[in-house]
Write an enzyme that holds these catalytic residues in place. Sequence first.
Site, short mmCIF file in Angstrom:
data_model
loop_
_atom_site.label_atom_id
_atom_site.label_comp_id
_atom_site.label_asym_id
_atom_site.label_seq_id
_atom_site.Cartn_x
_atom_site.Cartn_y
_atom_site.Cartn_z
N HIS A 58 10.03 8.49 -16.97
CA HIS A 58 9.12 7.41 -17.96
C HIS A 58 10.07 6.67 -19.03
CE1 HIS A 58 6.16 8.61 -15.82
NE2 HIS A 58 5.57 9.01 -15.94
N HIS A 81 12.11 8.19 -28.93
CA HIS A 81 11.73 7.15 -27.76
C HIS A 81 12.56 6.13 -27.47
CE1 HIS A 81 7.38 8.23 -28.03
NE2 HIS A 81 7.44 7.47 -27.49
N HIS A 83 10.03 1.99 -25.26
CA HIS A 83 9.31 1.65 -24.72
C HIS A 83 9.67 0.12 -24.42
CE1 HIS A 83 6.25 4.36 -24.65
NE2 HIS A 83 6.06 5.02 -25.71
N HIS A 113 10.08 5.11 -30.88
CA HIS A 113 8.39 5.31 -31.38
C HIS A 113 9.22 6.69 -31.79
CE1 HIS A 113 5.20 3.77 -28.29
NE2 HIS A 113 5.34 2.25 -29.65
N THR A 139 0.50 6.58 -26.32
CA THR A 139 -0.10 6.39 -25.57
C THR A 139 0.11 6.08 -24.36
OG1 THR A 139 2.50 5.68 -25.71
CG2 THR A 139 1.04 4.35 -27.61
#
Length: 253
Positions: A92, A117, A119, A136, A203
């Site tokens: 992910h 991490h 996104h 984040h 999220t």
Amino acid sequence: MPSTRFPKKLFAGLALCLAALSSAAAADKLHWQYSGDQGPEHWAGMQPDYALCGRGQRQSPIDITSASINQTAKPLQFDYRSAPASIVNDGHTVRVRIAKGSQLTIGTEHLSLQQFHFHTPGGDRLQGEEFPLAMHFLHKSRSGQLVSLVLMFRQGAENKAMAGLLPQMPARSDKAEHKLPAIDPAQWLPAERGYYSYAGSLTAPPCTEGVLWLVLKQPLQLSSAQLASLHQLFPDNARPVQPLHGRSVSEGR
Ligand SMILES: [Zn+2]
């Protein structure tokens, strides 16, 4: 802490979520995705403990517009320092877990940096603007309060910190933790530390609420080649923006 206090039971739950997010134990629940049949609009129906993803009233990310800003937040004080770390590609995202020692202070509340991490795209928006990338930085207070600090990126010049980390990112999403040399999280921070703050959620499932979000106003830059490299490591992984449901946003300088 600017706005939110939570009951003890929730602290325990959030602590568990953080543990799940940052460990290979999350592998059991990887059937949710960011698109298609298992995408965000289907999360709430996938299992009972994902229900908040659908009926939650304080969900993340959001679009931060001037109309929603009506409170003042305390300045942030960063005390990030170099520490041993490990890195994982879980399919992910790519996540860096960092050893204790880096702190963020809001008022009198001290928060310990746990991990950061990536996104793509960025998730939270500013005045409708969608950013191609966000980082984040997840922090936790002693009482278990989760605080997520967001750094936004626009396409532009090559990012030096990213140039150092990219070659160390695992190409395969095998969930294996790889040791990193000591890493200094302060190298990512912009010079300007003004920010927006709001009460939100994780999220990704189970979309647990009670997470305080801090979104730094000053976007960083990364090159198109760096963005392309990240896109090769994991698929787009941003949840669509969620309704405000009457929440207000605080502004800190
Ligand atoms: Zn995240």
